[in-house]
Design a protein around this motif. Structure first.
Motif, short mmCIF file in Angstrom:
data_model
loop_
_atom_site.label_atom_id
_atom_site.label_comp_id
_atom_site.label_asym_id
_atom_site.label_seq_id
_atom_site.Cartn_x
_atom_site.Cartn_y
_atom_site.Cartn_z
N ASP A 105 5.67 6.41 -3.05
CA ASP A 105 6.63 7.32 -3.67
C ASP A 105 6.11 7.84 -5.01
N ARG A 106 5.50 6.97 -5.79
CA ARG A 106 4.96 7.39 -7.09
C ARG A 106 3.83 8.40 -6.91
N LEU A 107 2.96 8.16 -5.95
CA LEU A 107 1.87 9.10 -5.69
C LEU A 107 2.40 10.44 -5.20
N ALA A 108 3.39 10.41 -4.30
CA ALA A 108 3.97 11.65 -3.77
C ALA A 108 4.61 12.46 -4.89
N ALA A 109 5.33 11.79 -5.79
CA ALA A 109 5.96 12.49 -6.90
C ALA A 109 4.90 13.10 -7.82
N ALA A 110 3.84 12.36 -8.08
CA ALA A 110 2.78 12.85 -8.97
C ALA A 110 2.03 14.02 -8.34
N ALA A 111 1.74 13.93 -7.04
CA ALA A 111 0.95 14.96 -6.36
C ALA A 111 1.80 16.15 -5.94
#
Length: 148
Positions: free
Chosen positions: A57-63
């Motif tokens: 989820d953190r990676l998806a939000a960042a990307a």
């Protein structure tokens, strides 16, 4: 795909969130490699959620894009982990089993570059087809990992 450690985003020597957005804008995939580069086998439920769900989820939000691929840290996996990754909707999972990939397979071996690799050793393991002994050994190792 670039397999990113979500817990190291923005730390010295690693990618920042804006780097992930730029990679994604350029057509590169972003994959989960966990929060803290720890083996994903035998995790308690809270750690499993942190490594497989919160990190994704953190990676998806960042990307700014869907993250649905993963690379197992240290190449360690078992059937429970694989079942969890499928249940969580990962569309492809990569291991460090150092053998040729199979087009369309959900579980994909990959070649991690190691500290002692040289251009010659990589050519020998990546570009040349494995001999029969290496092929059988790699197959047995993969079966054991999937069944344990």
């Amino acid at each position: 795909d670039f397999f990113v450690l979500a817990g190291r985003l923005g730390h010295a020597g690693t990618r920042a969130e804006e780097d992930l957005r730029e990679l994604s804008r350029c057509g590169m995939g972003i994959g989960n490699h966990g929060m803290s580069h720890r083996p994903w086998r035998r995790m308690d439920p809270a750690t499993r959620h942190r490594e497989l769900v919160a990190a994704r989820d953190r990676l998806a939000a960042a990307a700014g894009t869907v993250v649905d691929t993963a690379a197992c840290p240290l190449g360690r996996y078992d059937r429970r982990l694989l079942a969890d990754l499928r249940r969580l909707g990962y569309t492809r999972v990569f291991t460090s089993d150092r053998r040729p990939a199979r087009a369309g397979a959900w579980l994909q071996p990959r070649h991690s570059v190691r500290a002692d690799d040289t251009p010659e050793s990589l050519r020998a393991t990546v570009l040349r087809p494995p001999g029969p002994v290496r092929r059988v050994r790699a197959g047995v190792v993969g079966v054991v990992k999937r069944l344990r």
